[in-house]
Design an enzyme around this catalytic site. Structure first.
Site, PDB file in Angstrom:
ATOM      1  N   ASP A  55       0.878  -1.178   0.000  1.00 14.59           N
ATOM      2  CA  ASP A  55       0.000   0.000   0.000  1.00 14.59           C
ATOM      3  C   ASP A  55       0.912   1.224   0.000  1.00 14.59           C
ATOM      4  OD1 ASP A  55      -1.570   2.197   0.690  1.00 14.59           O
ATOM      5  OD2 ASP A  55      -2.895   1.012   1.976  1.00 14.59           O
ATOM      6  N   VAL A  56       0.874   1.998  -1.073  1.00 15.32           N
ATOM      7  CA  VAL A  56       1.840   3.108  -1.210  1.00 15.32           C
ATOM      8  C   VAL A  56       1.601   4.238  -0.216  1.00 15.32           C
ATOM      9  CG1 VAL A  56       2.284   2.624  -3.656  1.00 15.32           C
ATOM     10  CG2 VAL A  56       0.523   4.313  -3.021  1.00 15.32           C
ATOM     11  N   TYR A 146     -10.009  14.882  -5.314  1.00  9.44           N
ATOM     12  CA  TYR A 146      -9.229  14.274  -6.408  1.00  9.44           C
ATOM     13  C   TYR A 146      -8.430  15.337  -7.162  1.00  9.44           C
ATOM     14  CZ  TYR A 146      -8.183  11.430 -10.533  1.00  9.44           C
ATOM     15  OH  TYR A 146      -7.536  10.752 -11.546  1.00  9.44           O
ATOM     16  N   LYS A 150      -4.299  15.920  -7.346  1.00  9.04           N
ATOM     17  CA  LYS A 150      -3.555  15.832  -8.605  1.00  9.04           C
ATOM     18  C   LYS A 150      -2.830  17.141  -8.919  1.00  9.04           C
ATOM     19  CE  LYS A 150      -4.520  11.557  -9.706  1.00  9.04           C
ATOM     20  NZ  LYS A 150      -3.455  10.547  -9.711  1.00  9.04           N
ATOM     21  N   THR A 181     -10.980   3.024 -17.666  1.00  7.75           N
ATOM     22  CA  THR A 181     -10.502   2.037 -16.700  1.00  7.75           C
ATOM     23  C   THR A 181     -11.554   1.860 -15.609  1.00  7.75           C
ATOM     24  OG1 THR A 181      -9.493   3.726 -15.338  1.00  7.75           O
ATOM     25  CG2 THR A 181      -8.099   2.783 -17.060  1.00  7.75           C
TER      26      THR A 181
END
Ligand SMILES: NC(=O)c1ccc[n+]([C@@H]2O[C@H](COP(=O)([O-])OP(=O)(O)OC[C@H]3O[C@@H](n4cnc5c(N)ncnc54)[C@H](O)[C@@H]3O)[C@@H](O)[C@H]2O)c1
Length: 252
Positions: A55-56, A146, A150, A181
């Protein structure tokens, strides 16, 4: 020894296609994902890869993963920070928990993996490619967490380029437009899909292969004098403003 790249979020989508392109170009790939089963399935039967569950957003797990990758490969030439989560919601209904969940993977994950990779990238004048989004270039409804995560990734990339250039390490960013995706389809309604088609000069979604081509280029020695850049692979979305849909319908 073969050039080695870490790709996070490699179990599916853009990360998996990026893995395949790197292998086709002669690299070996450390595939990282927190979804252990999906990662094992994605890595199975693939030459030139090794799967590492991680898990990053977890600092300890990232350090363990980095040691395991170096023990396997003996070197690190590039890091692709691709793991990401999307959660669209209005500002007033975005709880702190939802905000933190998005930041933990999309921003903390990029910071943590990059920091762990730097000592190894220094040895090879390596490169970092961070995956942002058009939502980080232009604000849009429902993207408070989000989009902000980013936008921060785009600035973090510039920060990395400024600080790591003296070691010969390059840092660049790819800002994809919409790609079909699992991540995108979970948050894109038909209405959103139609709006994107209207607002994108190329009038369509991108493919995983089109995004991966930008990522592998920036990671490769072909981009040896490019650092601190954000490349929008977005069908032209970022270049346009008001009027495109109206002009299109005039032409119909
Ligand atoms: N698909 C799009 O339209 C689009 C557009 C712009 C940007 N992006 C960005 O591209 C990247 C890849 O997205 P995708 O569409 O391929 O998504 P996806 O959901 O298909 O794949 C993301 C992968 O990341 C993994 N992951 C998520 N959080 C993780 C964590 N904390 N640690 C380890 N692995 C984790 C998931 O398990 C999954 O396998 C993301 O950063 C995303 O924000 C996607």
């Amino acid at each position: 020894m073969t050039r080695t790249v870490i790709v996070t979020g490699a179990a599916r989508g853009i990360g998996l296609t990026t893995t395949a392109q790197f292998v086709d170009q002669g690299w070996q790939v450390a595939m990282i994902d927190r979804d252990e089963d999906a990662l094992a399935d994605a890595a199975e039967g693939r030459d030139g890869v090794r799967a590492f569950t991680c898990d990053v957003s977890d600092p300890d797990a990232v350090n363990v993963m980095m040691q395991a990758v170096i023990a396997w490969a003996g070197r690190l030439d590039a890091l692709v920070n691709n793991a990401g989560v999307a959660d669209f919601g209005p500002i007033e209904q975005t709880s702190f928990e939802r905000w933190r969940t998005v930041m933990a993977t999309n921003l903390d994950g990029v910071f943590l993996c990059s920091q762990a990779a730097i000592p190894h990238l220094k040895d090879r004048a390596g490169s970092i490619v961070n995956i942002a989004s058009i939502s980080g270039l232009r604000a849009s409804t429902l993207r408070v967490a989000y989009g902000t995560s980013k936008a921060a990734v785009i600035h973090l990339t510039q920060q990395q380029a400024a600080e790591l250039g003296e070691y010969g390490i390059r840092a660049n960013c790819v800002a994809p437009g919409p790609v079909r995706t699992k991540l995108a389809m979970a948050v894109h309604t038909q209405e959103i899909i139609d709006a994107y088609h209207d607002s994108i000069p190329l009038n369509r979604y991108g493919s995983e292969d089109e995004i991966a081509a930008a990522i592998t280029f920036l990671a490769s020695p072909a981009a040896s004098y490019i650092t601190g850049q954000c490349l929008a692979a977005d069908g032209g979305f970022d270049t346009t403003g008001v009027g495109l849909p109206a002009l299109r319908s005039d032409n119909k």
